[in-house]
Design an enzyme around this catalytic site. Structure first.
Site, PDB file in Angstrom:
ATOM      1  N   HIS A   1       3.168   2.378   2.051  1.00 61.55           N
ATOM      2  CA  HIS A   1       3.636   3.001   3.290  1.00 61.55           C
ATOM      3  C   HIS A   1       4.458   1.974   4.060  1.00 61.55           C
ATOM      4  O   HIS A   1       4.489   0.796   3.697  1.00 61.55           O
ATOM      5  CB  HIS A   1       2.482   3.580   4.127  1.00 61.55           C
ATOM      6  CG  HIS A   1       1.429   2.591   4.505  1.00 61.55           C
ATOM      7  ND1 HIS A   1       0.092   2.862   4.464  1.00 61.55           N
ATOM      8  CD2 HIS A   1       1.515   1.317   4.928  1.00 61.55           C
ATOM      9  CE1 HIS A   1      -0.599   1.810   4.851  1.00 61.55           C
ATOM     10  NE2 HIS A   1       0.227   0.859   5.147  1.00 61.55           N
TER      11      HIS A   1
ATOM     12  N   ASN B   1       0.818  -1.223   0.000  1.00 62.71           N
ATOM     13  CA  ASN B   1       0.000   0.000   0.000  1.00 62.71           C
ATOM     14  C   ASN B   1       0.848   1.269   0.000  1.00 62.71           C
ATOM     15  O   ASN B   1       0.345   2.359   0.247  1.00 62.71           O
ATOM     16  CB  ASN B   1      -0.942  -0.004   1.212  1.00 62.71           C
ATOM     17  CG  ASN B   1      -1.961  -1.132   1.132  1.00 62.71           C
ATOM     18  OD1 ASN B   1      -2.508  -1.409   0.068  1.00 62.71           O
ATOM     19  ND2 ASN B   1      -2.204  -1.786   2.251  1.00 62.71           N
TER      20      ASN B   1
ATOM     21  N   CYS C   1       3.952   6.517   7.410  1.00 58.95           N
ATOM     22  CA  CYS C   1       5.336   6.922   7.201  1.00 58.95           C
ATOM     23  C   CYS C   1       5.757   6.446   5.816  1.00 58.95           C
ATOM     24  O   CYS C   1       5.457   5.311   5.427  1.00 58.95           O
ATOM     25  CB  CYS C   1       6.232   6.304   8.270  1.00 58.95           C
ATOM     26  SG  CYS C   1       7.989   6.678   8.074  1.00 58.95           S
TER      27      CYS C   1
END
Length: 381
Positions: free
Chosen positions: A289, A287, A324
């Site tokens: 991240h 995804n 992040c």
């Protein structure tokens, strides 16, 4: 498998074994060999691991005669094993055995894992990251095997149509003991509702041979739009897909659930700060991240080395605050929150921790929180 059981395998050349007998749980040994030689240790290990799965019951004695052996079902893949050579046959059966399956009807999904050498830490036991990877893998395979999987990791068909993904907001693990290299474990997982717009996923990890529960975990998930990265309500179409799989059961009792708020750490309250932690490309998940498991290693970067050497982490609770990405630099903050010396001879999961720590990961640039965490540790015996 009870007593002695076998399927017939058609190997080219000499027959390497007559039958396998149950011994020490599900591990089998060769009772006799027509060639006069015992199969190699690697072959015996493969056969032991095959027997660890309830999908197929394996012994060696000749040729495959259908899918029913001694009244037991043999997986379709196992029927093809007899067409392969000796080494390939063992490998193919092993791959088949490590596939997950549903137990308790469609509600609980179980997967078998073997602790490998690269999944252990300096103390030769599985790391917390390894356990988290097992949980994540079992959850993804649960969705895929359920028949409602979409085109993304862990998404349903209706979620894929709407460009939605699951994201975890909180997870708690309780570890009774850590498995060692070569141990065989089984991971059970199931789901239930969490409020109006969340889903709870639980796990139990057992020693496969003794059935001892060695780890419990629970988590909360919400839905995010893959493109806007904003949280949203669960669409009714998605709810109808997952509701038939809900099981009203908790792996961790209410008394043991860590529901307390995790305090925010600052430059003033943190005892240790480690800066300059940089995500790599391989830390990204499907995804785009940072993979949830990667945060654990960064959290431990600010834990005193003496604690890592002398203690076992018995509990970890993670609260995920924001995503992040690879371009971000992180800081890891840690501070002790309690020191309660318990009975070092008491190995119960209910034992009071010897040490407790609060942790936080934040973006190094603007200091925004990424993850808050709490850990509990007991001195090693």
């Amino acid at each position: 498998m009870a007593g002695t059981a076998s399927i017939r395998l058609n190997f080219p050349g000499k027959l390497i074994g007559r039958k396998l007998e149950k011994q020490n749980g599900d591990i089998l040994h060769v009772a006799s060999c027509s060639s006069g030689k015992t199969p190699s240790l690697s072959d015996q290990r493969r056969l032991s691991l095959v027997s660890a799965s309830a999908q197929i019951d394996v012994g060696i004695s000749g040729t495959v005669n259908g899918k029913e052996v001694n009244g037991k079902h043999v997986a379709e893949e196992a029927v093809q094993v007899g067409k392969l050579g000796n080494e390939n046959a063992a490998d193919a059966a092993l791959v088949t055995s490590l596939h997950g399956r549903f137990v308790e009807s469609k509600f609980v999904y179980r997967q078998i894992f073997v602790i490998r050498s690269y999944e252990i830490g300096p103390d030769k036991t599985a790391t917390m990251e390894t356990l988290m990877n097992f949980l994540q893998e079992t959850a993804l395979n649960h969705v895929t095997s359920s028949g409602i999987g979409g085109n993304g990791f862990g998404t349903t068909r209706e979620m894929s149509i709407r460009k939605l993904i699951w994201v975890v907001t909180r997870i708690q693990l309780q570890v009774q003991r850590y498995s060692s290299w070569g141990d065989v474990i089984e991971v059970d997982t199931w789901v239930d509702a969490a409020g109006k717009n969340g889903m709870r996923r639980d796990w139990v990890i057992r020693d496969h041979h003794t059935k001892e529960i060695i780890t419990k975990a629970t988590s909360t998930w919400v839905i995010m739009n893959r493109e806007t990265r904003k949280l949203c309500k669960i669409p009714e179409e998605v709810r109808q897909e997952v509701v038939p799989f809900y099981l009203n059961r908790s792996s961790i009792s209410t008394e043991q659930t860590d529901s307390e708020k995790i305090d925010k750490l600052t430059d003033d309250t943190a005892e240790r700060i480690r800066s300059g932690l940089a995500p790599r490309w391989n830390d990204m998940d499907a995804n785009q991240h940072v993979n949830n498991v990667k945060y654990i290693g960064w959290i431990l970067e600010s834990v005193p080395i003496k604690v890592l050497e002398d203690c076992n982490m018995t509990s970890m609770t993670l609260e995920y605050r924001r995503e992040c990405r690879q371009s971000n630099l992180l800081e890891s903050l840690t501070s002790p929150t309690a020191r309660v010396i318990g009975d070092s001879n008491n190995n119960s999961i209910n034992r009071k921790p010897d040490l407790q720590y609060t942790h936080m990961l934040r973006l190094q640039g603007d200091k925004k929180e990424v993850v808050r965490a709490r850990t509990e540790w007991n001195l090693k015996p």
